[in-house]
Write a protein that holds these residues in place. Structure first.
Motif, PDB file in Angstrom:
ATOM      1  N   SER B  65     -68.418  34.969 -28.733  1.00 19.19           N
ATOM      2  CA  SER B  65     -69.414  36.001 -29.005  1.00 19.19           C
ATOM      3  C   SER B  65     -70.422  35.324 -29.913  1.00 19.19           C
ATOM      4  N   THR B  69     -77.993  30.076 -29.582  1.00 18.97           N
ATOM      5  CA  THR B  69     -77.733  29.214 -28.426  1.00 18.97           C
ATOM      6  C   THR B  69     -76.660  28.197 -28.762  1.00 18.97           C
ATOM      7  N   GLU B  71     -75.008  26.792 -25.824  1.00 18.42           N
ATOM      8  CA  GLU B  71     -74.694  26.231 -24.493  1.00 18.42           C
ATOM      9  C   GLU B  71     -74.421  24.732 -24.469  1.00 18.42           C
ATOM     10  N   GLY B  93     -70.761  35.173 -24.676  1.00 20.37           N
ATOM     11  CA  GLY B  93     -71.341  36.507 -24.641  1.00 20.37           C
ATOM     12  C   GLY B  93     -72.847  36.401 -24.529  1.00 20.37           C
ATOM     13  N   GLU B  94     -73.491  37.518 -24.228  1.00 20.34           N
ATOM     14  CA  GLU B  94     -74.956  37.531 -24.199  1.00 20.34           C
ATOM     15  C   GLU B  94     -75.482  37.438 -25.624  1.00 20.34           C
ATOM     16  N   PHE B  95     -76.734  37.051 -25.763  1.00 17.95           N
ATOM     17  CA  PHE B  95     -77.360  37.039 -27.082  1.00 17.95           C
ATOM     18  C   PHE B  95     -77.356  38.419 -27.684  1.00 17.95           C
ATOM     19  N   THR B  97     -75.245  40.639 -28.240  1.00 18.09           N
ATOM     20  CA  THR B  97     -74.334  41.729 -27.845  1.00 18.09           C
ATOM     21  C   THR B  97     -73.007  41.596 -28.566  1.00 18.09           C
ATOM     22  N   ASP B 101     -69.570  43.343 -27.440  1.00 19.37           N
ATOM     23  CA  ASP B 101     -68.508  42.475 -26.916  1.00 19.37           C
ATOM     24  C   ASP B 101     -67.151  42.943 -27.402  1.00 19.37           C
ATOM     25  N   SER B 107     -66.244  45.357 -21.882  1.00 21.33           N
ATOM     26  CA  SER B 107     -67.206  44.271 -22.050  1.00 21.33           C
ATOM     27  C   SER B 107     -66.730  42.972 -21.387  1.00 21.33           C
TER      28      SER B 107
END
Lengths: 80, 626
Positions: B65, B69, B71, B93-95, B97, B101, B107
């Motif tokens: 979570s 960034t 990645e 997780g998405e930015f 969220t 999460d 989620s």
């Protein structure tokens, strides 16, 4: 470092990141030639190039690193 | 990529192709240690998957979570995990969220069914009021911000715990490089640094209140590498990534310190070499007075390592010794050398003999009744490290740099000594060990020591003594104790005089291998009179024993003797307290014992007409042109 060495190292980095054989990445390769090379993967390319050549790229420079010839130009001008 | 790296990659691919998986794995581990980074990660992941029975088999699902960034860190941690046998599936997780999460039962976090959850949230994102514009806040406001963020973390952790028994790792909050209030921060009633510190203490309280919740000290990680170096403003502003290129590997390795123990992989026992690992020097050559160990340089580096090892022992790691040495001398050093911090009573198992290290490691595991996969091995010699890696791939062989000053750090950085207490831990751990034992059985039969020898790329040069080599040749006759057939000591003048005699030849041998140039490592003296050759001297540096270098050297001497008209070579073995390693040499190379009446020295004879011995195929031997 000679331009030739830069070309070869840049090609190797790209080949590694995208799981390609070295022969599939030419001195004229552009990001469009490689389907997986999108904007998210581009950050991997930038980081790998920074690690390989010991350089740091500005945001403007990062945007230019989308073709092998441009990579070589930028790296050789920064490396001196 | 350098020529050397390209060659290693080719070797890895060749080994995979030939089905020599343990050797391929060993080379891959060495390659990664030397090249860790974004590009190498892709190569390592691709090859690790092709290692047959040694491919990463322990699947582990991890969810991060995050508020920034991360990645580019992902392939690097996956590559590191692969080499510890873990097939890591990492979802992000998405930015922004990070709340959903954890709080939303549907989620992506829960869909991923992770065993390991990381909450990688930045100070500026979870408690922005304590980051930018701090000086404008009043004390009450700061307290409220701190309480709010701790309440948030508390609810996230509770929500996760209600649904899932995964290990939860919370990044603590990073301090700013410069506090907003500047040097006055320390004088404020509640300064910025203090506020963040108290939040971090609160996070630790939350972790202690639950099982399987841990704090990853992100702030300490950044501080360790230097706050200014860790960040790259350009990456932050353009890509919302708070890492410089050189920070990616340290971040990945910090995550690995949780991935590895969660996967069940841990080293219960650390097996140690002695010479040049626990002390500087070789006890068999330098004697008790010649080794370096104490609180002054260079002995201080080794003492620091011993202290680190003692710290590990406090953590519950068992200690053992596997050393190629004369038992008596080594025991004496362990018992009575003043600089030793480690003493015989610290070691649960000891193998000090001339057996190959893989054998000693197996015996230690048996004696301690633990799996071979529960061993970690520490040895300064890259050749020994490789032989263990390629024959016992389950053992964690810790990579050591050349410089002893950095040994301590290498040991502290290894993730196999991390201990977590997890709710699902035991179940997972025995699963890992069972899988691994099966792998180990498969592997042992397939590969030979030949692969290992071949992989060393040994290149030997032999020449006749001359003014430039005279000093070193004489020195070797004076100092070599262990692999020395006759232990005849000669001064430079004596060597020189001998070399001038037409019937005598004084040879030196030099060895280069993939780890570097070992310099002059051997001396031999032959005297040919008529059809009889005498092996007056044959010695080798102990560092290169046991890899068939002696065979190659002898082969050359025999050939040379034949050229000089000899039909027979005679040799003596004069046993001393130290030269047990050379006792079997002559017999192993076709010499036959002659007139041995049980007296101190033994006599041997080799028929040169039968053509042996032969130079092993994996050594490139050439004579120096003179």
């Amino acid at each position: 470092m000679s331009k030739l060495e830069i070309v070869d190292q840049a090609r190797q980095v790209i080949a590694d990141l995208f799981g390609l054989a070295l022969g599939d990445v030419g001195p004229a390769t552009v990001s469009r030639d490689i389907p997986d090379w999108d904007s998210i993967r581009h950050l991997d390319v930038v980081m790998a190039l920074e690690q390989q050549f010991g350089l740091t790229f500005s945001p403007e420079e990062m945007a230019q690193l989308t073709t092998v010839p441009q990579i070589v130009e930028l790296v050789s001008s920064k490396a001196g | 990529m350098s020529m050397a790296q390209a060659t290693v990659r080719a070797e890895i691919d060749a080994a995979i192709q030939a089905g020599h998986f343990a050797m391929a794995h060993a080379l891959l581990v060495e390659y990664w240690a030397a090249t860790k980074g974004s590009a190498a990660a892709a190569f390592v992941l691709a090859r690790a998957a092709r290692l047959g029975p040694l491919a990463p088999a322990r699947k582990l699902r991890m969810f991060v979570s995050r508020s920034m960034t991360v990645e580019p860190v992902v392939p690097i941690v996956r590559a590191g995990a692969a080499l510890y046998g873990v097939d890591l599936e990492l979802r992000l997780g998405e930015f922004g969220t990070f709340s959903q999460d954890a709080l939303d039962g549907q989620s992506a976090l829960y869909q991923a069914e992770p065993e390991l959850i990381v909450l990688a949230l930045q100070t500026r994102d979870v408690v922005p009021g304590l980051w930018a514009g701090f000086p404008g806040r009043g004390e009450a406001e700061v307290q409220a911000e701190a309480e709010n963020v701790l309440a948030l973390y508390g609810s996230l952790v509770e929500a996760i715990r209600k649904r899932n028994s995964a290990a939860v790792v919370i990044h603590d909050l990073e301090q700013p490089a410069w506090p907003g209030a500047g040097v006055l921060d320390g004088s404020l009633a509640v300064g910025q640094v203090e506020a963040i510190r108290s939040i971090n203490q609160g996070l630790r309280k939350i972790a202690r209140a639950h099982t399987g919740v841990y704090v990853l000290s992100y702030d300490a990680l950044v501080a360790r590498h230097g706050r200014l170096q860790w960040h790259d403003e350009a990456k932050w502003l353009s890509m919302r990534m708070p890492f410089a290129a050189s920070s990616l590997v340290p971040m990945a390795e910090e995550w690995l310190r949780f991935v590895v123990p969660v996967s069940g992989r841990l080293a219960k026992c650390l097996v140690l070499d002695l010479d040049n690992t626990l002390w500087g020097g070789v006890i068999g050559e330098d004697g008790l007075n010649g080794i370096h160990l104490g609180n002054e340089y260079p002995g201080a580096a080794f003492q620091a390592l011993q202290q680190t090892i003692l710290d590990l022992r406090e953590r519950g790691v068992i200690l053992a010794i596997a050393s190629k040495n004369n038992s008596e001398e080594a025991q004496k050093a362990l018992e009575s050398y003043p600089g030793m911090l480690l003493r015989p009573q610290h070691f649960a198992a000891v193998r000090i003999n001339w057996n190959p290290k893989p054998q000693s490691l197996r015996e230690i595991a048996d004696e301690l009744n633990i799996g071979i996969d529960a061993l970690a091995f520490l040895d300064d010699n890259p050749v020994e490290r490789r032989i263990v890696r390629s024959q016992l791939p389950e053992v964690t062989v810790i990579d050591l740099p050349e410089e002893p000053l950095f040994f301590s750090r290498a040991l502290r950085e290894s993730p196999v000594f991390e201990r977590l207490a997890l709710s699902a831990e035991d179940r997972e751990r025995s699963r890992y060990y069972a899988e691994d034992r099966r792998r180990g059985e498969l592997r042992t039969r397939v590969e030979s020591v030949e692969d290992f020898h071949r992989s060393l790329n040994m290149e030997m040069e032999v020449g006749l003594v001359d003014p430039s080599t005279l000093a070193r040749v004489a020195q070797l006759t004076q100092k070599t104790n262990q692999f020395n057939l006759t232990t005849l000591r000669r001064s430079e003048a004596e060597v020189d005089e001998l070399a001038r005699q037409p019937e005598a030849r004084v040879f030196w041998a030099r060895l280069r291998d993939r780890f570097g140039d070992n310099g002059l490592v051997g001396v031999a003296i032959t005297v040919v009179e008529g059809s009889r050759a005498t092996l007056d001297t044959f010695l080798l540096s102990c560092r290169v024993i046991g890899r068939t270098v002696e065979t190659a050297f002898l082969a050359l001497l025999a050939e040379d003797a034949r050229h000089r008209g000899a039909e027979v070579m005679e040799a003596r073995f004069v046993p001393t307290k130290k030269n047990a390693p050379a006792a079997g040499f002559l017999a192993a190379h076709g010499f036959v014992a002659v007139e041995n009446d049980g007296v101190a020295e033994t006599h041997w004879r080799l028929e040169l007409r039968s053509g042996g011995p032969l130079v092993p195929g994996w050594i490139r031997l050439h004579t120096s042109s003179r």
